[in-house]
Write a protein that holds these residues in place. Structure first.
Motif, PDB file in Angstrom:
ATOM      1  N   LEU A 249     -64.459 -36.651  11.113  1.00 50.85           N
ATOM      2  CA  LEU A 249     -63.491 -36.199  12.112  1.00 50.85           C
ATOM      3  C   LEU A 249     -63.630 -34.699  12.320  1.00 50.85           C
ATOM      4  O   LEU A 249     -63.710 -33.926  11.362  1.00 50.85           O
ATOM      5  CB  LEU A 249     -62.064 -36.516  11.649  1.00 50.85           C
ATOM      6  CG  LEU A 249     -60.935 -35.950  12.514  1.00 50.85           C
ATOM      7  CD1 LEU A 249     -60.920 -36.615  13.881  1.00 50.85           C
ATOM      8  CD2 LEU A 249     -59.585 -36.099  11.814  1.00 50.85           C
ATOM      9  N   GLU A 250     -63.683 -34.300  13.593  1.00 55.64           N
ATOM     10  CA  GLU A 250     -63.628 -32.887  13.957  1.00 55.64           C
ATOM     11  C   GLU A 250     -62.453 -32.676  14.904  1.00 55.64           C
ATOM     12  O   GLU A 250     -62.197 -33.512  15.780  1.00 55.64           O
ATOM     13  CB  GLU A 250     -64.921 -32.436  14.627  1.00 55.64           C
ATOM     14  CG  GLU A 250     -66.123 -32.453  13.704  1.00 55.64           C
ATOM     15  CD  GLU A 250     -67.363 -31.868  14.355  1.00 55.64           C
ATOM     16  OE1 GLU A 250     -67.233 -31.264  15.454  1.00 55.64           O
ATOM     17  OE2 GLU A 250     -68.456 -32.004  13.780  1.00 55.64           O
ATOM     18  N   VAL A 251     -61.732 -31.554  14.689  1.00 59.86           N
ATOM     19  CA  VAL A 251     -60.538 -31.262  15.482  1.00 59.86           C
ATOM     20  C   VAL A 251     -60.602 -29.826  15.976  1.00 59.86           C
ATOM     21  O   VAL A 251     -61.083 -28.920  15.275  1.00 59.86           O
ATOM     22  CB  VAL A 251     -59.255 -31.487  14.652  1.00 59.86           C
ATOM     23  CG1 VAL A 251     -58.022 -31.006  15.413  1.00 59.86           C
ATOM     24  CG2 VAL A 251     -59.102 -32.960  14.308  1.00 59.86           C
ATOM     25  N   GLY A 252     -60.121 -29.615  17.186  1.00 60.06           N
ATOM     26  CA  GLY A 252     -59.991 -28.273  17.751  1.00 60.06           C
ATOM     27  C   GLY A 252     -58.779 -28.227  18.663  1.00 60.06           C
ATOM     28  O   GLY A 252     -58.119 -29.247  18.901  1.00 60.06           O
ATOM     29  N   PHE A 253     -58.491 -27.017  19.190  1.00 53.78           N
ATOM     30  CA  PHE A 253     -57.309 -26.856  20.024  1.00 53.78           C
ATOM     31  C   PHE A 253     -57.640 -26.077  21.283  1.00 53.78           C
ATOM     32  O   PHE A 253     -58.407 -25.115  21.259  1.00 53.78           O
ATOM     33  CB  PHE A 253     -56.207 -26.130  19.234  1.00 53.78           C
ATOM     34  CG  PHE A 253     -55.706 -26.924  18.053  1.00 53.78           C
ATOM     35  CD1 PHE A 253     -54.663 -27.810  18.203  1.00 53.78           C
ATOM     36  CD2 PHE A 253     -56.313 -26.789  16.806  1.00 53.78           C
ATOM     37  CE1 PHE A 253     -54.205 -28.550  17.116  1.00 53.78           C
ATOM     38  CE2 PHE A 253     -55.861 -27.519  15.728  1.00 53.78           C
ATOM     39  CZ  PHE A 253     -54.809 -28.403  15.871  1.00 53.78           C
ATOM     40  N   ASN A 254     -57.055 -26.535  22.356  1.00 46.08           N
ATOM     41  CA  ASN A 254     -57.074 -25.810  23.624  1.00 46.08           C
ATOM     42  C   ASN A 254     -58.482 -25.517  24.142  1.00 46.08           C
ATOM     43  O   ASN A 254     -58.731 -24.466  24.743  1.00 46.08           O
ATOM     44  CB  ASN A 254     -56.272 -24.517  23.506  1.00 46.08           C
ATOM     45  CG  ASN A 254     -54.868 -24.762  23.008  1.00 46.08           C
ATOM     46  OD1 ASN A 254     -54.209 -25.703  23.443  1.00 46.08           O
ATOM     47  ND2 ASN A 254     -54.413 -23.939  22.072  1.00 46.08           N
ATOM     48  N   GLY A 255     -59.437 -26.406  23.872  1.00 43.20           N
ATOM     49  CA  GLY A 255     -60.780 -26.259  24.404  1.00 43.20           C
ATOM     50  C   GLY A 255     -61.619 -25.202  23.729  1.00 43.20           C
ATOM     51  O   GLY A 255     -62.630 -24.757  24.295  1.00 43.20           O
TER      52      GLY A 255
END
Length: 481
Positions: A249-255
């Motif tokens: 799983l990879e997660v990021g925010f707001n592009g």
């Protein structure tokens, strides 16, 4: 009373339509009757037409046939039995000729005809069955030495009868088809190659395979195998529901990009419908290769949780002050759970094959394929590997074709990458994610049936399940030629 009249009520022509169930010894006697009548017809043409023998020797082949009853008139039908002689391969093939004439003319009994073929393409078409539409009279039709003659670049046609030459005008539509029982064409009644102790070479009716594919097909026929028609076009539908496991799983925010995250996995399930077009060919007697393309439609449900403090650090929120941002109350010191639902409609394409062989009515098939999924929106990308050995048996259904029942195992290895974004409730944050997943259970059991309605048309139904977390229903309709 002869065997022919005993079984079929007197007319040789009706043998071909009404005696498909004749035992082998009676069938051989019918074949001998056909050979006798067509040899007699050929001898009569050689006697009536000067120079015909030389023309026959120079031709690529010829068709000689007889009709005990020739009915002409405002709307008349005629049936004939014929033998196609191929001068290049020194082989012969038995043909059925079904005709319909619309026009006017004179009728005759005891008709016979001879078509001397000069065009190799026409010979090939006749060997595979052909519709012929020709005018019944024109300026180049006329009588010569007791035979009505029609000639063009493809063939020379001679027609005569015991009671006078038939003549007329109008349009005649004929269907020429191979009589499978008399010709011993080595065409399988199933959609896989099969061998039977009765499938042996026969001097009276040599086993014959008139297709280019499969390679080495003629050698397999000589060794007693019957082969399915070499090319196929079909439509396949698969309804598949199975549990999935998240690998990464990879997660990021707001592009701003994604990075690996530790996560807790609660569950994932895919419910997909795949509709594909399938093109296949038997390239070797026991190997079929195919390609597929189509579209996937369905839903993917994920239920995962990640550490709230790590999320706050990545979005740069300070929760140590007296006045804290609202997201702190949502995420600080908590495990944040995200149910993700993706609506999928990517394209799907693949390649595969089938290793197959049969003995009498028993058969063993080992299908295998690799399928790739690719979405323009990059929502879903992946590949699936399938190997599905199965064993079965066929049953004759008289005029309704043949049904085969089979059972076996199915190995399925699915690996996909899903990307997407979702709004975090109560905040202005957008969560970007990338999930690598695979199916939870690789093996399960398969059972199904295939109905070969004719050698050209088949319908398959299959259930893939019984054990494990996968349920799949697969159906396919295939046309062979």
């Amino acid at each position: 009373m002869s065997v022919v009249t005993k079984w079929c009520g007197g007319l040789l022509l009706l043998v071909l339509a009404g005696c498909s169930s004749l035992p082998a010894n009676e069938l051989q006697q019918v074949r001998e009757q056909v050979d006798w009548k067509t040899r007699e017809a050929l001898d009569q043409f050689l006697k009536d037409v000067p120079g015909l023998e030389q023309e026959l020797e120079q031709s690529v082949g010829y068709v000689v046939g007889t009709s005990d009853v020739l009915l002409l008139g405002p709307l008349g039908g005629s049936n004939a039995v014929a033998v196609l002689h191929d001068n290049r391969e020194q082989s012969r093939l038995y043909l059925d000729v079904h005709s319909l004439r619309m026009g006017f003319g004179l009728g005759a009994k005891g008709g016979r005809f001879l078509a001397v073929i000069h065009d190799p393409d026409l010979l090939a078409q006749l060997r595979h069955g052909k519709w012929l539409i020709k005018p019944g009279a024109s300026s180049n039709v006329g009588a010569q030495n007791g035979a009505l003659r029609y000639r063009n670049d493809e063939l020379a046609l001679f027609v005569s009868s015991d009671s006078g030459v038939s003549a007329g005008a109008g349009m005649k539509v004929s269907q020429v088809s191979v009589n499978q029982r008399l010709s011993n064409t080595a065409q399988s009644s199933y959609n896989f190659p099969s061998k039977n102790s009765a499938h042996t070479q026969n001097q009276q009716a040599p086993r014959y395979w008139g297709h280019t594919l499969p390679f080495l097909g003629k050698r397999a026929v000589e060794r007693g195998f019957n082969l399915p028609m070499p090319l196929g076009v079909g439509v396949v539908r698969a309804d598949v529901r199975q549990e999935m496991r998240i690998e990464h799983l990879e997660v990021g925010f707001n592009g701003n990009g994604t990075r690996p995250y530790d996560f807790v996995f609660f569950g994932a399930e895919s419910d997909l419908i795949t509709e594909q077009v399938k093109l296949d060919a038997w390239v070797l007697p026991f190997l079929n290769l195919y390609g597929t393309f189509g579209q996937v439609n369905g839903d993917l449900d994920l239920d995962i949780a990640i550490d709230g403090n790590a999320m706050l650090d990545q979005i740069g929120k300070d929760c140590t002050g007296i006045i804290r941002p609202p997201v702190c109350y949502l995420f600080e010191n908590k495990q944040v759970r995200f149910p993700v639902t993706a609506d999928l409609s990517p394209m799907n394409y693949g390649v595969g094959g089938v290793v197959a062989s049969g003995w009498h009515d028993w058969f063993l098939l080992i299908p295998f394929n690799v399928t790739w999924t690719d979405s323009d929106k990059a929502v879903l990308e992946g590949r699936a590997l399938t190997i599905s050995p199965r064993l079965g048996r066929g049953f004759a259904m008289n005029r309704a074709g043949r049904v085969t029942l089979f059972a076996g195992g199915n190995y399925l290895d699915v690996r996909t990458v899903i990307t997407g974004s979702l709004a975090i409730p109560g905040t202005e944050q957008i969560l970007d994610y990338k999930v690598d997943q695979k199916n939870s259970d690789r093996w399960n059991l398969v059972a199904g049936a295939n109905w070969d309605i004719t050698p050209r048309l088949s319908l398959m139904l299959e259930y893939d399940g019984f054990i494990g977390s996968r349920d799949a229903f697969i159906s396919a309709l295939t046309v062979r030629f």
